[in-house]
Scaffold this motif. Structure first.
Motif, PDB file in Angstrom:
ATOM      1  N   ASN A 144       0.861  -1.189   0.000  1.00 26.00           N
ATOM      2  CA  ASN A 144       0.000   0.000   0.000  1.00 26.00           C
ATOM      3  C   ASN A 144       0.892   1.231   0.000  1.00 26.00           C
ATOM      4  O   ASN A 144       1.424   1.617   1.032  1.00 26.00           O
ATOM      5  N   ILE A 145       1.078   1.855  -1.179  1.00 23.17           N
ATOM      6  CA  ILE A 145       1.961   3.010  -1.268  1.00 23.17           C
ATOM      7  C   ILE A 145       1.193   4.304  -1.025  1.00 23.17           C
ATOM      8  O   ILE A 145       1.590   5.127  -0.227  1.00 23.17           O
ATOM      9  N   GLY A 146       0.107   4.499  -1.721  1.00 24.14           N
ATOM     10  CA  GLY A 146      -0.604   5.776  -1.615  1.00 24.14           C
ATOM     11  C   GLY A 146      -1.896   5.671  -0.859  1.00 24.14           C
ATOM     12  O   GLY A 146      -2.685   6.585  -0.861  1.00 24.14           O
ATOM     13  N   GLY A 147      -2.198   4.606  -0.228  1.00 20.39           N
ATOM     14  CA  GLY A 147      -3.457   4.449   0.493  1.00 20.39           C
ATOM     15  C   GLY A 147      -4.077   3.126   0.123  1.00 20.39           C
ATOM     16  O   GLY A 147      -3.641   2.419  -0.777  1.00 20.39           O
ATOM     17  N   LYS A 148      -5.115   2.731   0.850  1.00 23.09           N
ATOM     18  CA  LYS A 148      -5.741   1.434   0.653  1.00 23.09           C
ATOM     19  C   LYS A 148      -6.338   1.305  -0.743  1.00 23.09           C
ATOM     20  O   LYS A 148      -6.113   0.337  -1.447  1.00 23.09           O
ATOM     21  N   GLY A 149      -7.132   2.274  -1.138  1.00 23.64           N
ATOM     22  CA  GLY A 149      -7.823   2.208  -2.423  1.00 23.64           C
ATOM     23  C   GLY A 149      -6.857   2.186  -3.580  1.00 23.64           C
ATOM     24  O   GLY A 149      -7.117   1.623  -4.624  1.00 23.64           O
ATOM     25  N   LEU A 150      -5.700   2.803  -3.398  1.00 20.86           N
ATOM     26  CA  LEU A 150      -4.737   2.913  -4.472  1.00 20.86           C
ATOM     27  C   LEU A 150      -4.158   1.555  -4.839  1.00 20.86           C
ATOM     28  O   LEU A 150      -4.179   1.149  -5.994  1.00 20.86           O
ATOM     29  N   SER A 151      -3.676   0.812  -3.889  1.00 29.96           N
ATOM     30  CA  SER A 151      -3.049  -0.472  -4.213  1.00 29.96           C
ATOM     31  C   SER A 151      -4.084  -1.502  -4.622  1.00 29.96           C
ATOM     32  O   SER A 151      -3.847  -2.295  -5.526  1.00 29.96           O
ATOM     33  N   ARG A 192      -7.468   6.791 -11.717  1.00 28.11           N
ATOM     34  CA  ARG A 192      -6.583   7.969 -11.785  1.00 28.11           C
ATOM     35  C   ARG A 192      -7.207   9.162 -11.078  1.00 28.11           C
ATOM     36  O   ARG A 192      -6.516   9.910 -10.388  1.00 28.11           O
ATOM     37  N   MET A 193      -8.493   9.350 -11.281  1.00 24.29           N
ATOM     38  CA  MET A 193      -9.178  10.455 -10.601  1.00 24.29           C
ATOM     39  C   MET A 193      -9.093  10.280  -9.089  1.00 24.29           C
ATOM     40  O   MET A 193      -8.826  11.234  -8.355  1.00 24.29           O
ATOM     41  N   LEU A 194      -9.315   9.038  -8.621  1.00 23.20           N
ATOM     42  CA  LEU A 194      -9.226   8.786  -7.183  1.00 23.20           C
ATOM     43  C   LEU A 194      -7.821   9.031  -6.678  1.00 23.20           C
ATOM     44  O   LEU A 194      -7.613   9.629  -5.611  1.00 23.20           O
ATOM     45  N   GLU A 195      -6.808   8.597  -7.435  1.00 24.26           N
ATOM     46  CA  GLU A 195      -5.428   8.825  -7.022  1.00 24.26           C
ATOM     47  C   GLU A 195      -5.103  10.302  -6.980  1.00 24.26           C
ATOM     48  O   GLU A 195      -4.431  10.774  -6.056  1.00 24.26           O
ATOM     49  N   ALA A 196      -5.612  11.036  -7.943  1.00 28.90           N
ATOM     50  CA  ALA A 196      -5.366  12.482  -7.972  1.00 28.90           C
ATOM     51  C   ALA A 196      -6.019  13.127  -6.747  1.00 28.90           C
ATOM     52  O   ALA A 196      -5.425  14.016  -6.120  1.00 28.90           O
ATOM     53  N   ARG A 197      -7.213  12.706  -6.412  1.00 29.65           N
ATOM     54  CA  ARG A 197      -7.888  13.259  -5.219  1.00 29.65           C
ATOM     55  C   ARG A 197      -7.126  12.925  -3.953  1.00 29.65           C
ATOM     56  O   ARG A 197      -6.998  13.741  -3.049  1.00 29.65           O
ATOM     57  N   LEU A 198      -6.608  11.685  -3.887  1.00 32.21           N
ATOM     58  CA  LEU A 198      -5.822  11.291  -2.702  1.00 32.21           C
ATOM     59  C   LEU A 198      -4.540  12.086  -2.604  1.00 32.21           C
ATOM     60  O   LEU A 198      -4.120  12.462  -1.500  1.00 32.21           O
ATOM     61  N   LEU A 199      -3.898  12.347  -3.737  1.00 33.36           N
ATOM     62  CA  LEU A 199      -2.679  13.145  -3.720  1.00 33.36           C
ATOM     63  C   LEU A 199      -2.948  14.583  -3.303  1.00 33.36           C
ATOM     64  O   LEU A 199      -2.157  15.196  -2.606  1.00 33.36           O
ATOM     65  N   VAL A 200      -4.092  15.128  -3.734  1.00 33.10           N
ATOM     66  CA  VAL A 200      -4.436  16.501  -3.369  1.00 33.10           C
ATOM     67  C   VAL A 200      -4.758  16.582  -1.885  1.00 33.10           C
ATOM     68  O   VAL A 200      -4.375  17.518  -1.187  1.00 33.10           O
ATOM     69  N   CYS A 201      -5.472  15.579  -1.385  1.00 29.63           N
ATOM     70  CA  CYS A 201      -5.820  15.575   0.036  1.00 29.63           C
ATOM     71  C   CYS A 201      -4.584  15.350   0.859  1.00 29.63           C
ATOM     72  O   CYS A 201      -4.360  15.860   1.879  1.00 29.63           O
TER      73      CYS A 201
END
Length: 201
Positions: A144-151, A192-201
Motif C-alpha cells: 500500500n503506497i498511496g493508500g488502501k484504495g490505491l493499491s 486515476r481520478m481517485l489517485e489524484a484526489r488522494l494526492l491533493v488531500c
C-alpha cells in the motif's frame, strides 16, 4: 593594452578630430554668410533699398491680406479637406497593413500553442510513464503506497489486464473485446481520478 583596444582608441580620437573640423567649417561658414548679409547695405545699396521696401511697405500689406477673415477661412477649409483626404487614403490602405500584423500575430500564437502543446504532451507522457511504473510496482509488490484504495485498484487493474490478455487467446468477438476495453479504460480513468484526489488531500 592589446592591439585591438589601441586601434579602437585611435579610431575614436580620429573621429572626434574629424567631427571637430566639420563643426568648425560649418560654424565659420555660417558666421561668414551672416556678416556678408549684414554688411550688404554698405557694398550693395540697391539690395538694401529693395529689402527696406519689402520689409516696411510690402510686408504690412501682405500681412493685412493674410490675416483677413476670408483668407483664414479658405486656408482653414483647405487644411480640413487635406486632412480628410489623407485619412480616407490611409484608411483604404490600412486594412492591408492590419492584415499583415494580424497574420503575424496569428502565426506567433500558433507557434506558441504548438510549442506549449508539445511541452504538455511531453509532460503527459512523462506522467503516464511514472504512473505506469508506480502502478507496476504496486501491482507486483501488492504493498500500500498511496493508500488502501490505491493499491487495491492497481491490483484489480493488473488482474483485469491479465484476464484480457488470457481471453484474447480464446479469440472473443470484436464487439465484446471493444466493450471490455472501454470498461477497462473507464475503470483506469476512475482510478486515476481517485489517485489524484488522494494526492491533493
Amino acid at each position: 593594452m592589446d592591439l585591438i583596444k589601441l586601434r579602437e582608441i585611435h579610431a575614436i580620437n580620429k573621429s572626434k578630430k574629424h567631427q571637430f573640423l566639420d563643426n568648425f567649417f560649418l560654424y565659420s561658414f555660417t558666421v561668414l554668410s551672416c556678416t556678408l548679409f549684414c554688411s550688404s547695405p554698405f557694398w550693395f545699396p540697391s539690395l538694401f533699398h529693395s529689402m527696406k521696401l519689402f520689409l516696411f511697405v510690402s510686408l504690412p500689406k501682405l500681412s493685412s491680406i493674410l490675416l483677413s477673415p476670408k483668407f483664414i477661412f479658405i486656408v482653414g477649409n483647405l487644411i480640413i479637406f487635406v486632412l480628410v483626404g489623407e485619412s480616407k487614403y490611409l484608411t483604404s490602405n490600412s486594412p492591408l497593413a492590419t492584415d499583415v500584423y494580424y497574420d503575424e500575430y496569428i502565426d506567433q500564437k500558433k507557434s506558441l500553442q504548438t510549442t506549449s502543446a508539445s511541452v504538455e504532451e511531453k509532460k503527459e507522457v512523462k506522467m503516464e510513464e511514472a504512473f505506469k511504473e508506480e502502478q507496476s510496482k504496486t501491482c507486483e509488490s501488492g504493498e500500500n503506497i498511496g493508500g488502501k484504495g490505491l493499491s487495491e485498484g492497481n491490483l484489480k487493474a493488473h488482474k483485469e489486464r491479465k484476464d484480457l490478455e488470457g481471453e484474447e487467446e480464446f479469440s472473443l468477438p470484436t464487439e465484446e473485446l471493444k466493450k471490455r476495453a472501454d470498461d477497462f479504460i473507464a475503470r483506469v480513468n476512475r482510478q486515476r481520478m481517485l489517485e489524484a484526489r488522494l494526492l491533493v488531500c
